[in-house]
Scaffold this motif. Structure first.
Motif, PDB file in Angstrom:
ATOM      1  N   GLU A 201       9.113  12.060  15.802  1.00 24.38           N
ATOM      2  CA  GLU A 201      10.234  12.401  14.908  1.00 24.38           C
ATOM      3  C   GLU A 201      11.465  11.632  15.339  1.00 24.38           C
ATOM      4  O   GLU A 201      11.740  11.536  16.552  1.00 24.38           O
ATOM      5  CB  GLU A 201      10.548  13.904  15.004  1.00 24.38           C
ATOM      6  CG  GLU A 201       9.474  14.803  14.460  1.00 24.38           C
ATOM      7  CD  GLU A 201       9.573  14.982  12.963  1.00 24.38           C
ATOM      8  OE1 GLU A 201      10.705  15.113  12.463  1.00 24.38           O
ATOM      9  OE2 GLU A 201       8.522  14.968  12.292  1.00 24.38           O
TER      10      GLU A 201
ATOM     11  N   VAL B  85      22.250  13.509   3.827  1.00 25.04           N
ATOM     12  CA  VAL B  85      23.245  14.449   4.332  1.00 25.04           C
ATOM     13  C   VAL B  85      22.586  15.814   4.550  1.00 25.04           C
ATOM     14  O   VAL B  85      21.714  16.228   3.783  1.00 25.04           O
ATOM     15  CB  VAL B  85      24.434  14.517   3.344  1.00 25.04           C
ATOM     16  CG1 VAL B  85      24.060  15.193   2.049  1.00 25.04           C
ATOM     17  CG2 VAL B  85      25.631  15.185   3.947  1.00 25.04           C
ATOM     18  N   TYR B  86      22.929  16.450   5.630  1.00 28.11           N
ATOM     19  CA  TYR B  86      22.412  17.799   5.907  1.00 28.11           C
ATOM     20  C   TYR B  86      23.243  18.791   5.111  1.00 28.11           C
ATOM     21  O   TYR B  86      24.464  18.726   5.130  1.00 28.11           O
ATOM     22  CB  TYR B  86      22.509  18.110   7.404  1.00 28.11           C
ATOM     23  CG  TYR B  86      21.513  17.325   8.222  1.00 28.11           C
ATOM     24  CD1 TYR B  86      20.298  17.889   8.585  1.00 28.11           C
ATOM     25  CD2 TYR B  86      21.782  16.018   8.603  1.00 28.11           C
ATOM     26  CE1 TYR B  86      19.371  17.166   9.311  1.00 28.11           C
ATOM     27  CE2 TYR B  86      20.869  15.284   9.337  1.00 28.11           C
ATOM     28  CZ  TYR B  86      19.663  15.864   9.685  1.00 28.11           C
ATOM     29  OH  TYR B  86      18.742  15.148  10.395  1.00 28.11           O
TER      30      TYR B  86
ATOM     31  N   ALA C 122      26.654  20.297  12.339  1.00 30.66           N
ATOM     32  CA  ALA C 122      25.728  20.661  13.417  1.00 30.66           C
ATOM     33  C   ALA C 122      24.885  19.450  13.814  1.00 30.66           C
ATOM     34  O   ALA C 122      24.663  19.192  15.001  1.00 30.66           O
ATOM     35  CB  ALA C 122      24.837  21.808  12.963  1.00 30.66           C
ATOM     36  N   ALA C 123      24.435  18.685  12.809  1.00 29.86           N
ATOM     37  CA  ALA C 123      23.633  17.489  13.093  1.00 29.86           C
ATOM     38  C   ALA C 123      24.457  16.451  13.860  1.00 29.86           C
ATOM     39  O   ALA C 123      23.936  15.755  14.731  1.00 29.86           O
ATOM     40  CB  ALA C 123      23.107  16.902  11.789  1.00 29.86           C
TER      41      ALA C 123
ATOM     42  N   ASP D  62      24.669  17.549  17.405  1.00 28.41           N
ATOM     43  CA  ASP D  62      23.389  17.362  18.104  1.00 28.41           C
ATOM     44  C   ASP D  62      23.102  15.892  18.398  1.00 28.41           C
ATOM     45  O   ASP D  62      22.077  15.578  18.991  1.00 28.41           O
ATOM     46  CB  ASP D  62      22.244  17.906  17.230  1.00 28.41           C
ATOM     47  CG  ASP D  62      22.317  19.407  17.071  1.00 28.41           C
ATOM     48  OD1 ASP D  62      23.110  20.029  17.811  1.00 28.41           O
ATOM     49  OD2 ASP D  62      21.608  19.963  16.207  1.00 28.41           O
TER      50      ASP D  62
ATOM     51  N   LYS E  15      22.429  13.692  16.116  1.00 33.37           N
ATOM     52  CA  LYS E  15      21.434  13.193  15.175  1.00 33.37           C
ATOM     53  C   LYS E  15      22.035  12.151  14.231  1.00 33.37           C
ATOM     54  O   LYS E  15      21.326  11.352  13.651  1.00 33.37           O
ATOM     55  CB  LYS E  15      20.871  14.369  14.369  1.00 33.37           C
ATOM     56  CG  LYS E  15      19.586  14.037  13.667  1.00 33.37           C
ATOM     57  CD  LYS E  15      18.664  15.224  13.512  1.00 33.37           C
ATOM     58  CE  LYS E  15      17.309  14.765  12.986  1.00 33.37           C
ATOM     59  NZ  LYS E  15      16.311  15.783  12.992  1.00 33.37           N
TER      60      LYS E  15
END
Lengths: 452, 299
Positions: free
Chosen positions: A199, A260-261, A272-273, A276, A278
């Motif tokens: 991943e 986009v999250y 949040a991403a 993290d 990400k």
């Protein structure tokens, strides 16, 4: 002994209803009996909290300088545009001054040009020499058929915000990136599966495939658009198709972009991403930096900014996204006074400096740009003077032409982008279909209404 | 003598007029706030508005346009999907909760009733905001469980998950409300019927099928019809949850499409047409439902 001239007991339905009736009458008298403030009263509608807070602090200064003038600020939030539409339709109840958001202005331009509910400000702007003092390309979103219906609140230049630490860890020096080809090469190095589980753990860039925001920013950067200056649909031009091909390739071919999250770039999920690690970069207008600062203060010092990669060496390094205008409605009884309030809130240097301080929004008034605050190091960006970068890019901002069919077009453009990125249609098919639909819509209206 | 006759005439007239005066406020308000807008919107559906002042008569042009509009059909499909999800998920859950709370074996019934009913007290806008966080792709409550299987589901980002997410939110918000109706219905069933069934040797399931459900028929019909109408009028929840129906109109509903046409695209005639088509859909479905559930039958 004094007795009230009211007999509670004999009131038809008893004491309770009588008390309620008295309270109703007293409160009605209180509400409708209040006299209006003496002097000239102006009503100013706002939809953004940050703007409202700014004007709450600034308007008392204007009122002190102009005794007898009262400016009533009303913040309706997101529903303001609908209320304004209803007020203009009924030709009653519109404010004197109002701010309108860039994606909403199109609907107010429908119909004959003389029926538009805003005063044409071009004569005032030209006679007082304001056109030269402001970034002229920024008038295009608020102009239609040679009339200017609003003054730009902002410029909203876009930069590439990036995680310097994580790009450096991947062996990439982002300040050396000049073109989108450079960015793709760098992105391939930085997009990585760190723990070897198959991943991808960090993506070079986050892009919105749900809406037109990022794609349209890229298209504007190249000088393209949905409509040209004359109102023709150009969203199926080769430039637009190539840009969408590039956009989809970032996801599907190069695999360096993540959608986009959540539902937009300001979604908690997206933040949040970012936290993290990400997401390594994002296309950020000035206002978005303000949002990041208030919503993700814990990321202070982790971001840096650079001009957007150009499409060719020496090309434009910025674009524009979002925007607000201020306009004077035709229902305003004293447009001269409204114009004075407008100038105070939009062209007053101390106010514009205060605006940058609280929201990071770069003003369109060029004479404000030499204020020291724009050169100050920005702690959130590890000491980089962000204002300086925005001001360096501002004069090169692309125009964004406004059109009454923008709302319908943007809604369909969202679908076209999603269809292309999810490979349900090729970019060419998606944009050709879209342009056909919008042209058909306009042609139908032309049949019904004659020349639009 | 003449004065007495006049007084009698006054009282006679007053007696005739008084009932009409008593009911007049309702009819005045109805005509002003319902009748006039209804007629006005029907007239508007035959016109196309252009800007703030101009309009042109198009006859049934808006209706023929609407039936050829793919986004309208997609919105209709989404709305039907939501309605089907609501009726097949929400109503059985509501009935199950009502049966549990009607049982003598459950403790803390008052608290549980309040707890299940409470979501309906929260405005739809706030429910949508809360569930935006619940469905959060990275840190949301739902994905905190699903991520154990190694996948972060984009509940509001991928077409196929959008409507299920909206349906589940609707279940959370409205199941407790419908539970109250079922509970009232259950409490109205005469105990003698269960005693008679028990004497006949019926077990719990047989009593449920042959006593509870038939006795609840009017309540089920009411809840069914009201839930269906509510589902067809769905707007605020998906509008906020999906940020306007995206991606690819996966969260678009009929009322949302009506709103977009009326307020975002300034196509008021077209929006009025959508409103009237929705009205006919609701009317037809409601009549069919009531007919199938036997509400028009004479008992």
């Amino acid at each position: 002994m004094f007795r009230l001239p009211i007999d509670f007991e004999s009131f038809p339905l008893g004491k309770g209803p009588m008390v309620m009736l008295i309270l109703f009458l007293v409160s009605t008298l209180f509400i409708f009996g209040r006299s209006e403030q003496e002097g000239e009263n102006l009503e100013f509608w706002i939809f953004a909290n940050t703007h409202y807070e700014e004007y709450q602090a600034r308007v008392p200064i204007f009122e002190a300088q102009n005794p007898g003038i009262n400016v009533q600020l009303i913040n309706f939030g997101g529903t303001m545009h609908d209320k304004l539409l209803a007020a203009m339709l009924s030709n009653f109840g519109a404010p004197d001054l109002v701010e309108v958001e860039i994606t909403s202005i199109g609907r107010f331009l429908k119909g004959a040009i003389d029926e538009v509910g805003f005063v044409d400000l071009r004569p005032r702007l030209e006679s007082e020499g304001w056109m030269e003092k402001l970034v002229v390309s920024r008038f295009t979103p608020w102009s239609y058929r040679d009339k200017i219906f609003g003054i730009p609140h902002d410029l909203h230049p876009v930069v590439l915000l990036y995680r310097d630490d994580l790009f450096k860890a991947a062996g990439v020096e982002m300040t050396e990136i000049e073109t989108w080809d450079d960015f793709i090469a760098a992105g391939k190095k930085a997009t990585r599966d760190l723990d070897g589980d198959g991943e991808i753990d960090q993506y070079a860039i986050v892009l919105d495939r749900r809406t037109e925001s990022d794609y349209f920013s890229l298209l504007l950067q190249q000088g393209g658009g949905f409509f040209d200056e004359a109102g023709n649909v150009i969203i199926d031009s080769e430039l637009a198709i190539e840009t969408l091909e590039f956009f989809t390739a970032l996801f599907n071919e190069h695999e360096i972009a993540t959608p986009v999250y959540g539902t937009w770039h300001g979604d908690p999920s997206n933040f949040a991403a970012m936290q993290d690690g990400k997401i390594l970069s994002i296309l950020a207008p000035d206002w978005y930096v303000g949002i990041l600062k208030s919503q993700v203060p814990q990321m202070s010092g982790k971001w840096k900014a650079v001009g957007m990669p150009a499409w060719y060496p020496g090309g434009r390094r910025t674009t524009t996204r979002g925007g607000t205008m201020i306009g004077i409605t035709k229902q305003c009884e004293n447009p001269y006074l409204a114009w004075e309030v407008l100038k105070f809130t939009y062209f007053d240097r101390p106010g514009l400096i205060n605006r940058y301080e609280t929201t990071r929004i770069i003003p369109p008034l060029k004479s404000a740009w030499d204020a020291p605050i724009f050169k100050e190091p920005d702690v959130y960006l590890g000491g980089q003077p962000l204002g300086e970068l925005f001001i360096e890019l501002a004069p090169d901002m692309p125009p964004r032409y406004q059109n009454p069919y923008w709302s319908e077009g943007a809604d369909l453009l969202n679908d076209a982008i999603f269809a292309a990125v999810t490979e349900k249609k090729t970019p060419r098919e998606a944009l050709t279909d879209l342009a056909g639909k919008v042209r058909a819509l306009i042609a139908k209206d032309r049949d019904r209404w004659g020349d639009l | 003598m003449k004065q007495k006759r006049t007084t009698n005439l006054f009282w006679n007239q007053q007696q005739k007029i008084a009932p009409y005066l008593f009911i007049a406020p309702f009819y005045l308000l109805f005509v002003l706030f319902m009748g006039y807008p209804l007629i006005s919107s029907l007239v508007m559906s035959l016109y196309e508005m252009r800007g703030f002042q101009s309009r042109i008569f198009v006859g049934i042009g808006n209706f023929t346009d609407l039936f050829g509009d793919p986004i309208f059909w997609k919105s209709l499909r989404n709305t039907a999907y939501f309605a089907a999800g609501t009726l097949t998920l929400q109503l059985p859950i509501a009935l199950l909760l009502a049966i549990l709370l009607n049982s003598k074996f459950v403790k803390g019934k008052n608290f549980l009733r309040l707890a299940f009913f409470a979501p309906v007290l929260v405005a739809g806008v706030f429910v949508a905001i809360i569930f935006n966080l619940v469905y959060d792709q990275r840190a949301g409550l739902v994905n905190q469980e699903f991520v154990l299987f190694g996948k972060e589901i984009g509940w509001l980002n991928e077409e196929k998950y959008v409507m299920p997410a909206v349906i589940l939110t609707g279940v959370w918000q409205w199941a407790g409300f419908n539970m109250i109706y079922f509970l009232a219905g259950l409490q109205g069933i005469r105990q003698e019927l269960y005693e008679a069934a028990a004497v006949d040797g019926a077990n719990w399931w047989q009593a449920f099928i042959h006593v509870t459900l038939p006795s609840l028929r009017p309540v089920i019909a009411f809840v069914f019809v009201v839930s269906m109408i509510g589902s067809l009028q769905l707007f605020d929840l998906p509008f906020i949850l999906t940020n306007g129906g995206e991606p690819a109109d996966a969260g678009s509903t009929i009322v949302m499409y009506l709103y977009k046409n009326g307020f975002q695209f300034m196509r008021l005639g077209y929006a009025a047409t959508i409103g009237w088509v929705l009205f006919f859909i609701i009317a037809v479905i409601s009549i069919v439902q009531l007919k199938l559930l036997g509400i028009f039958r004479d008992e």
